[in-house]
Write a protein that holds these residues in place. Structure first.
Motif, PDB file in Angstrom:
ATOM      1  N   ALA A  50     -32.144 -40.517  37.533  1.00 35.75           N
ATOM      2  CA  ALA A  50     -32.347 -41.803  36.862  1.00 35.75           C
ATOM      3  C   ALA A  50     -31.118 -42.172  36.039  1.00 35.75           C
ATOM      4  O   ALA A  50     -30.462 -41.303  35.454  1.00 35.75           O
ATOM      5  N   ARG A  51     -30.830 -43.461  36.020  1.00 34.75           N
ATOM      6  CA  ARG A  51     -29.782 -43.980  35.141  1.00 34.75           C
ATOM      7  C   ARG A  51     -30.368 -45.187  34.411  1.00 34.75           C
ATOM      8  O   ARG A  51     -30.836 -46.138  35.044  1.00 34.75           O
ATOM      9  N   TRP A  52     -30.334 -45.128  33.063  1.00 36.61           N
ATOM     10  CA  TRP A  52     -30.958 -46.168  32.248  1.00 36.61           C
ATOM     11  C   TRP A  52     -29.937 -46.787  31.317  1.00 36.61           C
ATOM     12  O   TRP A  52     -29.099 -46.089  30.729  1.00 36.61           O
ATOM     13  N   SER A  53     -29.979 -48.099  31.194  1.00 37.30           N
ATOM     14  CA  SER A  53     -29.244 -48.817  30.158  1.00 37.30           C
ATOM     15  C   SER A  53     -30.191 -49.851  29.581  1.00 37.30           C
ATOM     16  O   SER A  53     -31.309 -50.031  30.083  1.00 37.30           O
ATOM     17  N   GLU A  90     -32.147 -47.598  37.208  1.00 30.38           N
ATOM     18  CA  GLU A  90     -32.103 -47.248  38.626  1.00 30.38           C
ATOM     19  C   GLU A  90     -32.578 -45.811  38.803  1.00 30.38           C
ATOM     20  O   GLU A  90     -32.271 -44.948  37.973  1.00 30.38           O
ATOM     21  N   VAL A  91     -33.310 -45.578  39.876  1.00 31.74           N
ATOM     22  CA  VAL A  91     -33.734 -44.219  40.197  1.00 31.74           C
ATOM     23  C   VAL A  91     -33.458 -43.944  41.664  1.00 31.74           C
ATOM     24  O   VAL A  91     -33.553 -44.836  42.515  1.00 31.74           O
ATOM     25  N   VAL A 128     -29.069 -38.874  35.021  1.00 34.70           N
ATOM     26  CA  VAL A 128     -29.689 -37.577  34.753  1.00 34.70           C
ATOM     27  C   VAL A 128     -30.564 -37.208  35.945  1.00 34.70           C
ATOM     28  O   VAL A 128     -31.442 -37.990  36.338  1.00 34.70           O
ATOM     29  N   LYS A 129     -30.314 -36.046  36.521  1.00 34.73           N
ATOM     30  CA  LYS A 129     -31.154 -35.568  37.632  1.00 34.73           C
ATOM     31  C   LYS A 129     -32.173 -34.566  37.110  1.00 34.73           C
ATOM     32  O   LYS A 129     -31.811 -33.511  36.586  1.00 34.73           O
ATOM     33  N   LEU A 130     -33.433 -34.916  37.275  1.00 34.76           N
ATOM     34  CA  LEU A 130     -34.531 -34.016  36.926  1.00 34.76           C
ATOM     35  C   LEU A 130     -34.995 -33.306  38.187  1.00 34.76           C
ATOM     36  O   LEU A 130     -35.344 -33.963  39.180  1.00 34.76           O
ATOM     37  N   ALA A 136     -40.815 -46.366  37.501  1.00 31.40           N
ATOM     38  CA  ALA A 136     -39.542 -46.457  36.789  1.00 31.40           C
ATOM     39  C   ALA A 136     -39.565 -47.595  35.780  1.00 31.40           C
ATOM     40  O   ALA A 136     -39.093 -47.449  34.641  1.00 31.40           O
ATOM     41  N   ALA A 137     -40.102 -48.732  36.183  1.00 36.73           N
ATOM     42  CA  ALA A 137     -40.156 -49.884  35.280  1.00 36.73           C
ATOM     43  C   ALA A 137     -41.036 -49.596  34.076  1.00 36.73           C
ATOM     44  O   ALA A 137     -40.677 -49.917  32.931  1.00 36.73           O
TER      45      ALA A 137
END
Length: 719
Positions: free
Chosen positions: A347-350, A355-356, A417-419, A370-371
């Motif tokens: 996931a990348r969040w701003s 985006e995932v 970040v990859k979980l 994700a939303a």
């Protein structure tokens, strides 16, 4: 594996024409034409100048062949050269922007083809008409005089032709036709043929990228632990205990029930998490055990409260008039999906974009998860779907792993970040096959025929936990799969006096849609019990079923086909036995005849002959592979699949205590594909249901020992 190995056509999602692209932070190999923008004929078909046809597939390819089958449907109507076909996933974000032009992204319930065949074929047919019109305009001839074959539009009268690649751009500018006529079955050239699969090459050459392979510039890695007791909470953790460890960024709370460690590599995150002191509030479910759940199910077998799923005649009268009455209780345990690729999401969040990248069976559900976690509207989010390393239902309705990844990424803005879950976390935090028991009572008249059948199911409802709005007056009709009076999971037998009901008992362990769902236990219950009744009546199990299959010709046809091909009635060696099972599931009719032997208490499954009628067989070779693969899954569950509960938590933690069937244990599988036409049934799940009961009935035929509780495990197989 680095994601840089992936080719554009197997990885880029969408095209420049739709404004969609999957950027994973590396340079993707683009041809000169692709860099300028590849023309989209319509949402389903993209054609390069070199005649490469890219077909967009919204459903998820999980090894079951859905991508190939759907591509066949589109290509059939399109009239393209199959040797030049490739495919890609569109994104759910673009589906949303384009009024869901690609329909459902959900892949489950064996619906990948049967629920989308109409509109994907229409997409191919529409593209064919657009290409034909563009080619006719270029040649100055009437479109009605042109034919299409192998990616070429030909005007026979003038001897001229145009390749798809030459006219694709012009075709894209034409208004689509209002109506299209689909080809009839007698015109099909690809549908019904065993064409090569389009997803094989990247798996063989190593270029296939799974979620666990994603690697973005500047990416951090996360390992997570949630409370092992469902319903429990996170009390506290001591982050100071891992401060200063190499590569560790920090430990973070994830929601109210989990903690994650974020580091520069996943292994450093995982080992730091193992060393992190965590205190849990287990809550009231900490007292639950398999024994207490079992007692609850036993209570349900005798309870007055129950939802009726199927009823005919008067079962009390039918049983009361019986010459003899047989009663048996069967049990089916919790089971984990246990896909080889554990749950994961990058996931990348701003503050204005999320985006995932995730392996999912439902891109739209992943986008929604994700939303929700991001705090942003779906229009500011995107989910890039990757083919999963196993799904089996776990990656369908449940996107807890996506939700977690976004919650973690929110604490590291603008940083991917990859979980990645550990295997142990994957086992502990599953969404399990529902636990149930069934008590069955059957009456036999003086002629050894069934006079009444009473079935009480006690156990979990999946819908009550997952989609409570789908309950009907409190009842979960999905619990009655293969036992219903009609529909895609109709009971295939005619019984004059019948009552099938469900006492809903929901333990705290969350249930989920496990490949085949409720058909797995229900067909075991009914088919094994009918076998008991046949033997009690002194009758041949095939003949006994024939009495009940009047009015069900398609079910009888697959049963007879499997029995005949397997040599039913022919003599067997000492210690060998054959067993039968049949059902209607996911709108297909399936049957199996198993041959086994038991020597010194050791089971050997020699062969299972399967027959399936899915109505339309898009790719017979693919169907055969699906049947054999479904038997691997169903027989593994029959032999070993059981999750137990102690102190509120799942006990099994890895493949050492939750094993899968070995190659040497696998029987030979022969599949009879016998499509009768006129309907579109499923393939991936129906035959799971008949594998176990056919083997269990064969064990009885070989030994006289009746197995009523799964898995077989270490149960004695001889009397």
């Amino acid at each position: 594996m680095s994601a840089t190995l992936l080719s554009r056509r197997e990885f880029v999602i969408g095209t420049a024409a739709t404004g969609v692209g999957l950027s994973v932070g590396m340079t993707l190999p683009l041809s000169a034409n692709a860099a300028q923008g590849t023309p989209e004929v319509n949402a389903w078909v993209v054609i390069d100048p070199d005649d490469t046809v890219t077909i967009r597939i919204a459903r998820t390819e999980m090894g079951q062949g859905t991508a190939t089958g759907l591509a066949q449907l589109v290509a059939e109507e399109l009239g393209c050269d199959w040797d030049r076909v490739t495919w890609e996933y569109p994104t759910p974000g673009n589906n949303l922007k384009r009024d869901r032009v690609w329909g459902s992204f959900s892949t489950g319930g064996s619906r990948g083809i049967r629920s989308s065949h109409q509109y994907v074929r229409e997409g191919g047919a529409t593209a064919r008409l657009l290409l034909t019109e563009a080619a006719a305009n270029a040649m100055g001839v009437p479109a009605s005089e042109c034919t299409v074959e192998k990616s070429r539009v030909t005007h026979a009268a003038s001897g001229r032709s145009k390749r798809f690649g030459e006219v694709a751009t012009a075709a894209a500018d034409l208004p689509p036709p209002m109506d299209v006529t689909l080809k009839t079955p007698d015109e099909w050239q690809l549908i019904g043929k065993p064409v090569p699969r389009i997803d094989t090459r990247p798996k063989l050459d190593g270029s296939q990228v799974y979620g666990a392979d994603v690697n973005l510039p500047g990416m951090l890695n996360a390992s997570i632990k949630a409370c092992p007791v469902f319903g429990g909470k996170l009390k506290s953790f001591d982050a100071s205990a891992i401060e200063g460890r190499r590569g560790v960024v920090r430990a973070v709370a994830v929601g109210d029930d989990a903690v994650a460690v974020v580091a520069d590599t996943w292994w450093r995150a995982k080992t730091a998490l193992d060393a992190l002191p965590i205190e849990w509030d287990y809550g009231p479910n900490a007292e639950v055990s398999s024994a207490s759940i079992d007692a609850t199910l036993d209570e349900g077998l005798n309870a007055d409260d129950a939802f009726v799923g199927n009823q005919n005649g008067d079962v009390g009268t039918g049983l009361g008039a019986a010459e003899q009455t047989i009663t048996a209780t069967y049990a089916y345990p919790f089971q984990n999906h246990a896909p080889l690729e554990p749950m994961n999401t990058t996931a990348r969040w701003s503050k204005d974009r999320c985006e995932v990248w995730c392996p999912t069976q439902n891109g739209e559900a992943a986008l929604a998860a994700a939303a929700e976690a991001s705090g942003l509207p779906q229009t500011q989010c995107e989910a890039y779907k990757l083919s999963p390393g196993g799904g089996f239902g776990r990656r369908g309705a449940f996107h807890d792993f996506v939700h977690q990844a976004v919650l973690i990424a929110r604490q590291f803005p603008d940083t991917p970040v990859k979980l990645l879950w550990t295997r142990e976390e994957d086992m502990a935090q599953g969404r399990f096959h529902p636990v149930t028991k069934a008590r069955l009572t059957g009456g036999l008249d003086e002629n050894g025929k069934l006079s009444g059948l009473r079935v009480r199911i006690s156990g979990q409802s999946i819908l009550a936990a997952v989609f409570p709005g789908a309950l009907r007056d409190g009842a979960d009709l999905a619990t009655f799969q293969c036992l219903l009076p009609g529909g895609e999971h109709a009971f295939t037998y005619s019984v004059d006096n019948l009552l099938i009901d469900h006492a809903m008992r929901n333990p705290h362990v969350p249930p989920g849609f496990w490949r085949g769902v409720n058909v797995n236990q229900n067909v075991v219950y009914v088919e094994c019990f009918l076998d008991e009744l046949a033997h009690a009546a002194g009758r041949d199990p095939l003949d006994f079923r024939h009495d009940l299959l009047e009015g069900h010709p398609l079910a009888r046809a697959v049963l007879d086909a499997a029995a005949e091909r397997a040599g039913w009635g022919e003599p067997l060696s000492e210690g060998h036995g054959r067993g039968l099972a049949v059902c209607k599931a996911f709108d297909s009719f399936v049957a199996a005849c198993a041959e086994v032997s038991v020597e010194n208490g050791k089971l050997r499954m020699h062969k299972i002959t399967a027959a399936t009628d899915p109505g339309v067989a898009v790719n017979p070779q693919q169907i055969e592979a699906q049947v054999a693969g479904s038997f691997v899954y169903g027989l593994s569950a029959m032999l070993y699949g059981k999750c137990t509960v102690a102190d509120g938590a799942i006990v099994e933690s890895n493949f050492d205590d939750y094993p899968s069937m070995r190659l040497a244990e696998m029987p030979e599988v022969e599949t009879i594909v016998m499509p009768s036409g006129g309907f579109w049934g499923g393939v991936g799940e129906p035959t799971i249901a008949v594998a176990a009961p056919a083997v269990l009935n064969a064990i009885f035929a070989a030994t006289g020992r009746r197995i009523r509780e799964l898995p077989i495990g270490d149960q004695a197989l001889t009397v």
